[in-house]
Design a protein around this motif. Structure first.
Motif, mmCIF file in Angstrom:
data_model
loop_
_atom_site.group_PDB
_atom_site.id
_atom_site.type_symbol
_atom_site.label_atom_id
_atom_site.label_comp_id
_atom_site.label_asym_id
_atom_site.label_seq_id
_atom_site.Cartn_x
_atom_site.Cartn_y
_atom_site.Cartn_z
ATOM 1 N N GLU A 27 0.838 -1.210 0.000
ATOM 2 C CA GLU A 27 0.000 0.000 0.000
ATOM 3 C C GLU A 27 0.871 1.257 0.000
ATOM 4 O OE1 GLU A 27 -3.361 2.057 -0.519
ATOM 5 O OE2 GLU A 27 -3.259 -0.118 -0.482
ATOM 6 N N ASN A 28 1.965 1.250 0.776
ATOM 7 C CA ASN A 28 2.877 2.396 0.797
ATOM 8 C C ASN A 28 3.500 2.636 -0.577
ATOM 9 O OD1 ASN A 28 2.392 2.853 3.482
ATOM 10 N ND2 ASN A 28 4.229 1.800 4.206
ATOM 11 N N TRP A 29 3.930 1.541 -1.233
ATOM 12 C CA TRP A 29 4.487 1.674 -2.578
ATOM 13 C C TRP A 29 3.440 2.195 -3.554
ATOM 14 C CZ3 TRP A 29 9.013 2.338 -4.441
ATOM 15 C CH2 TRP A 29 10.123 1.843 -3.772
ATOM 16 N N LYS A 30 2.226 1.707 -3.421
ATOM 17 C CA LYS A 30 1.144 2.147 -4.309
ATOM 18 C C LYS A 30 0.902 3.648 -4.123
ATOM 19 C CE LYS A 30 -3.697 1.176 -5.343
ATOM 20 N NZ LYS A 30 -4.886 0.436 -4.940
ATOM 21 N N ASP A 31 0.871 4.112 -2.870
ATOM 22 C CA ASP A 31 0.673 5.537 -2.597
ATOM 23 C C ASP A 31 1.830 6.373 -3.137
ATOM 24 O OD1 ASP A 31 -1.710 4.992 -1.310
ATOM 25 O OD2 ASP A 31 -0.878 5.164 0.721
ATOM 26 N N LEU A 32 3.058 5.905 -2.891
ATOM 27 C CA LEU A 32 4.228 6.622 -3.377
ATOM 28 C C LEU A 32 4.207 6.731 -4.897
ATOM 29 C CD1 LEU A 32 7.009 7.930 -2.865
ATOM 30 C CD2 LEU A 32 7.981 5.640 -3.139
ATOM 31 N N LYS A 33 3.927 5.621 -5.540
ATOM 32 C CA LYS A 33 3.894 5.588 -7.004
ATOM 33 C C LYS A 33 2.823 6.547 -7.536
ATOM 34 C CE LYS A 33 3.497 2.154 -10.692
ATOM 35 N NZ LYS A 33 3.270 0.755 -10.959
ATOM 36 N N SER A 34 1.644 6.515 -6.944
ATOM 37 C CA SER A 34 0.554 7.391 -7.366
ATOM 38 C C SER A 34 0.916 8.864 -7.175
ATOM 39 C CB SER A 34 -0.710 7.048 -6.581
ATOM 40 O OG SER A 34 -1.723 7.987 -6.838
ATOM 41 N N ASN A 35 1.475 9.175 -5.999
ATOM 42 C CA ASN A 35 1.855 10.563 -5.720
ATOM 43 C C ASN A 35 2.965 11.045 -6.639
ATOM 44 O OD1 ASN A 35 -0.032 10.898 -3.679
ATOM 45 N ND2 ASN A 35 1.375 10.255 -2.077
ATOM 46 N N MET A 36 3.946 10.201 -6.908
ATOM 47 C CA MET A 36 5.050 10.594 -7.785
ATOM 48 C C MET A 36 4.574 10.790 -9.223
ATOM 49 S SD MET A 36 7.466 11.137 -5.788
ATOM 50 C CE MET A 36 8.753 11.496 -6.959
ATOM 51 N N VAL A 133 12.217 4.911 -14.006
ATOM 52 C CA VAL A 133 11.806 4.883 -12.595
ATOM 53 C C VAL A 133 10.602 3.965 -12.425
ATOM 54 C CG1 VAL A 133 10.827 6.286 -10.728
ATOM 55 C CG2 VAL A 133 12.793 7.122 -12.027
ATOM 56 N N THR A 134 9.656 4.045 -13.345
ATOM 57 C CA THR A 134 8.479 3.183 -13.284
ATOM 58 C C THR A 134 8.881 1.711 -13.354
ATOM 59 O OG1 THR A 134 7.094 4.887 -14.290
ATOM 60 C CG2 THR A 134 6.271 2.637 -14.402
ATOM 61 N N ASP A 135 9.822 1.394 -14.241
ATOM 62 C CA ASP A 135 10.320 0.015 -14.330
ATOM 63 C C ASP A 135 10.969 -0.427 -13.017
ATOM 64 O OD1 ASP A 135 9.421 -0.046 -16.925
ATOM 65 O OD2 ASP A 135 11.410 0.228 -17.838
ATOM 66 N N ALA A 136 11.740 0.480 -12.396
ATOM 67 C CA ALA A 136 12.393 0.146 -11.123
ATOM 68 C C ALA A 136 11.352 -0.094 -10.031
ATOM 69 C CB ALA A 136 13.346 1.263 -10.709
ATOM 70 N N VAL A 137 10.320 0.751 -9.986
ATOM 71 C CA VAL A 137 9.261 0.583 -8.983
ATOM 72 C C VAL A 137 8.501 -0.717 -9.229
ATOM 73 C CG1 VAL A 137 7.063 1.529 -8.141
ATOM 74 C CG2 VAL A 137 9.027 3.035 -8.464
ATOM 75 N N ASP A 138 8.253 -1.033 -10.491
ATOM 76 C CA ASP A 138 7.597 -2.309 -10.806
ATOM 77 C C ASP A 138 8.430 -3.487 -10.318
ATOM 78 O OD1 ASP A 138 5.500 -0.935 -11.943
ATOM 79 O OD2 ASP A 138 6.171 -1.249 -14.015
#
Length: 149
Positions: A27-36, A133-138
């Protein structure tokens, strides 16, 4: 390999998940990704607005500058000028200003075009960074899915 994970968990218990459960980390990663992503889009909107404002302002100012030069050129004599001891100029002052205005108009169109190309280049490079960055987060999300809790 499994033994190293257990040892790392024993030595650094908070580091493994900072005390969050697997679902909380996701959930934290999802929030971070959405905010970024939102921040990134807002930043690019600001850049586009700045570029558009610059272009609008310049498109208004440039004709005014040309008009000012024309007003000055209208005060100049039509006849060619020569100074004692020097050859006569091939252009009258008014003709010289007219040639300079044509040069400035040509330079203006090239400068605006180059600014557009530069802006497009910057946006393309930013998009490449965003994709990386998106690839790294994935990849981090995939790693979280595969982690033991």
């Amino acid at each position: 390999m499994g033994n190293k994970k257990k040892m790392a968990k024993a030595l650094f218990p908070l580091m493994m998940g900072w005390g969050w459960t697997k679902s909380e980390r996701k959930e934290n990663w999802k929030d971070l990704k959405s905010n970024m992503e939102k921040l990134w889009d807002q930043y690019q909107d600001v850049q586009k607005t700045t570029k558009d404002a610059w272009k609008d302002r310049w498109e208004k100012i440039f004709p005014q500058l040309m008009e000012m030069q024309q007003t000055f050129a209208d005060t100049l004599p039509d006849e060619k000028v020569s100074l004692p001891g020097l050859p006569t100029s091939p252009l009258s002052p008014k003709e010289f200003v007219e040639k300079m205005k044509k040069f400035q108009e040509n330079a203006h169109s090239h400068a605006v075009e180059q600014r557009e190309h530069f802006y497009n280049y910057v946006v393309e490079r930013q998009q490449q960074v965003k994709d990386a960055v998106t690839d790294a987060v994935d990849q981090v999300e995939e790693d979280l899915d595969g982690k033991e809790d």
